[in-house]
Scaffold this motif. Structure first.
Motif, mmCIF file in Angstrom:
data_model
loop_
_atom_site.group_PDB
_atom_site.id
_atom_site.type_symbol
_atom_site.label_atom_id
_atom_site.label_comp_id
_atom_site.label_asym_id
_atom_site.label_seq_id
_atom_site.Cartn_x
_atom_site.Cartn_y
_atom_site.Cartn_z
ATOM 1 N N ASN A 148 50.152 -10.132 -3.609
ATOM 2 C CA ASN A 148 51.463 -10.224 -2.544
ATOM 3 C C ASN A 148 51.076 -10.069 -1.251
ATOM 4 N N THR A 149 51.882 -10.464 -0.390
ATOM 5 C CA THR A 149 51.648 -10.338 0.974
ATOM 6 C C THR A 149 51.656 -8.711 1.358
ATOM 7 N N ALA A 150 52.372 -7.929 0.908
ATOM 8 C CA ALA A 150 52.297 -6.778 1.211
ATOM 9 C C ALA A 150 50.886 -5.916 0.938
ATOM 10 N N GLU A 151 50.351 -6.045 -0.111
ATOM 11 C CA GLU A 151 49.060 -5.491 -0.420
ATOM 12 C C GLU A 151 47.878 -6.021 0.354
ATOM 13 N N VAL A 152 48.216 -7.539 0.498
ATOM 14 C CA VAL A 152 47.115 -8.259 1.298
ATOM 15 C C VAL A 152 47.230 -7.780 2.799
ATOM 16 N N HIS A 153 48.467 -7.369 3.388
ATOM 17 C CA HIS A 153 48.434 -6.974 4.772
ATOM 18 C C HIS A 153 47.849 -5.462 4.883
ATOM 19 N N THR A 154 48.149 -4.341 3.924
ATOM 20 C CA THR A 154 47.759 -3.469 4.023
ATOM 21 C C THR A 154 46.141 -3.281 3.778
ATOM 22 N N ILE A 155 45.508 -4.251 2.795
ATOM 23 C CA ILE A 155 43.874 -4.171 2.771
ATOM 24 C C ILE A 155 43.627 -4.936 4.103
ATOM 25 N N GLU A 156 44.208 -5.763 4.761
ATOM 26 C CA GLU A 156 43.780 -6.210 6.022
ATOM 27 C C GLU A 156 43.611 -5.289 6.982
ATOM 28 N N HIS A 157 44.821 -4.255 7.393
ATOM 29 C CA HIS A 157 44.744 -3.221 8.185
ATOM 30 C C HIS A 157 43.675 -2.365 7.895
ATOM 31 N N ASP A 196 52.797 -1.326 17.103
ATOM 32 C CA ASP A 196 51.362 -1.792 16.635
ATOM 33 C C ASP A 196 51.115 -3.199 15.767
ATOM 34 N N CYS A 197 52.311 -3.609 15.195
ATOM 35 C CA CYS A 197 52.219 -4.804 14.032
ATOM 36 C C CYS A 197 53.472 -5.662 14.113
ATOM 37 N N GLY A 198 53.302 -6.744 14.037
ATOM 38 C CA GLY A 198 54.522 -7.757 13.974
ATOM 39 C C GLY A 198 55.409 -7.715 12.703
ATOM 40 N N ASN A 199 54.812 -7.087 11.469
ATOM 41 C CA ASN A 199 55.654 -7.157 10.391
ATOM 42 C C ASN A 199 55.053 -5.869 9.694
ATOM 43 N N TYR A 200 55.295 -4.728 10.357
ATOM 44 C CA TYR A 200 54.938 -3.467 9.960
ATOM 45 C C TYR A 200 55.412 -2.818 8.703
ATOM 46 N N LEU A 201 56.648 -3.504 8.234
ATOM 47 C CA LEU A 201 57.209 -3.066 7.223
ATOM 48 C C LEU A 201 56.696 -3.745 5.742
ATOM 49 N N ASP A 202 55.973 -4.662 5.883
ATOM 50 C CA ASP A 202 55.465 -5.495 4.687
ATOM 51 C C ASP A 202 53.829 -4.841 4.458
ATOM 52 N N MET A 203 54.155 -3.643 3.845
ATOM 53 C CA MET A 203 52.998 -3.062 3.530
ATOM 54 C C MET A 203 52.840 -2.420 2.161
ATOM 55 N N ASN A 204 52.039 -2.299 1.188
ATOM 56 C CA ASN A 204 52.069 -1.706 -0.176
ATOM 57 C C ASN A 204 50.733 -0.930 -0.494
ATOM 58 N N LEU A 205 50.712 0.331 0.168
ATOM 59 C CA LEU A 205 49.486 0.722 -0.247
ATOM 60 C C LEU A 205 49.111 1.081 -1.491
ATOM 61 N N GLY A 206 49.917 1.585 -2.610
ATOM 62 C CA GLY A 206 49.751 1.789 -3.815
ATOM 63 C C GLY A 206 48.991 0.609 -4.246
ATOM 64 N N MET A 207 49.429 -0.614 -4.264
ATOM 65 C CA MET A 207 48.935 -1.779 -4.869
ATOM 66 C C MET A 207 47.675 -2.301 -4.131
ATOM 67 N N ALA A 208 47.629 -1.961 -2.796
ATOM 68 C CA ALA A 208 46.200 -2.041 -1.926
ATOM 69 C C ALA A 208 45.070 -1.203 -2.617
ATOM 70 N N ASN A 209 45.669 0.092 -2.961
ATOM 71 C CA ASN A 209 44.564 0.984 -3.516
ATOM 72 C C ASN A 209 44.089 0.471 -5.069
ATOM 73 N N PHE A 210 45.031 0.001 -5.804
ATOM 74 C CA PHE A 210 44.816 -0.589 -7.133
ATOM 75 C C PHE A 210 44.085 -1.611 -7.170
ATOM 76 N N LEU A 211 44.214 -2.751 -6.271
ATOM 77 C CA LEU A 211 43.253 -4.145 -6.035
ATOM 78 C C LEU A 211 41.998 -3.618 -5.645
ATOM 79 N N ALA A 212 41.850 -2.604 -4.841
ATOM 80 C CA ALA A 212 40.455 -2.370 -4.313
ATOM 81 C C ALA A 212 39.784 -1.683 -5.489
ATOM 82 N N LYS A 213 40.365 -0.741 -6.008
ATOM 83 C CA LYS A 213 39.728 -0.321 -7.400
ATOM 84 C C LYS A 213 39.246 -1.388 -8.363
ATOM 85 N N LYS A 214 40.233 -2.219 -8.598
ATOM 86 C CA LYS A 214 40.013 -3.443 -9.662
ATOM 87 C C LYS A 214 38.755 -4.408 -9.172
ATOM 88 N N TYR A 215 38.806 -4.653 -7.831
ATOM 89 C CA TYR A 215 37.667 -5.365 -7.136
ATOM 90 C C TYR A 215 36.351 -4.706 -7.304
#
Length: 159
Positions: free
Chosen positions: A48-57, A123-142
């Motif tokens: 999803n875009t929120a976790e992708v955006h968080t991983i990008e940052h 600092d960001c044009g879509n700063y509310l579209d973040m999901n740190l928990g899912m970013a953590n989860f997807l990084a662990k899975k990878y």
């Protein structure tokens, strides 16, 4: 029109891994583009875009602060299909050359629990579209399913 290189990769056979997508000469240098594929295209759900955006940052922050790669990092960002990320580095590299860097970056993302860098309206044009928990989860899975036991078949595109 000719197909661009990334559209010639057999996405039916593609699995998560670290792949050299292309190498481009720029003056006397080379820019290496890596395909950091986190999900199996057309087989697993896309991110999803929120976790992708968080991983990008987090990934960009990690790379731009890495003492060995901060001056070699050209770009880190998501693929439009949301199955992975592109990493562009100044230099002529192989997939094997960046396993340590990519692993350390995703460990940083997996373990990150603070406020996401750059996640503010200033600092960001879509700063509310973040999901740190899912970013953590997807990084662990990878890390667990791909990076910690990566082999040659996940370092070169399938034929």
């Amino acid at each position: 029109m000719e197909k661009i290189a990334s559209f010639t990769v057999n996405h039916i056979l593609l699995e998560p891994g670290i792949y050299v997508s292309r190498k481009d000469p720029v003056g006397d240098s080379v820019i290496t583009t890596f395909d950091l594929r986190m999900t199996s295209p057309n087989d697993e759900p896309v991110m999803n875009t929120a976790e992708v955006h968080t991983i990008e940052h987090l990934g960009a922050t990690y790379l731009r602060n890495n003492p060995d790669f901060k001056d070699k990092t050209i770009y880190f960002g998501p693929m439009g299909c949301r199955t992975g990320f592109y990493l562009l580095l100044a230099g002529d590299y192989t997939s094997r050359d960046v396993i340590g860097l990519v692993t350390a970056m995703f460990e940083f993302i997996r373990d990150y629990t603070d406020e996401v860098p750059g996640a503010s309206p200033k600092d960001c044009g879509n700063y509310l579209d973040m999901n740190l928990g899912m970013a953590n989860f997807l990084a662990k899975k990878y890390l667990d399913h791909t990076l910690y036991h990566i082999d040659e078949s996940h370092l070169s595109y399938p034929e």
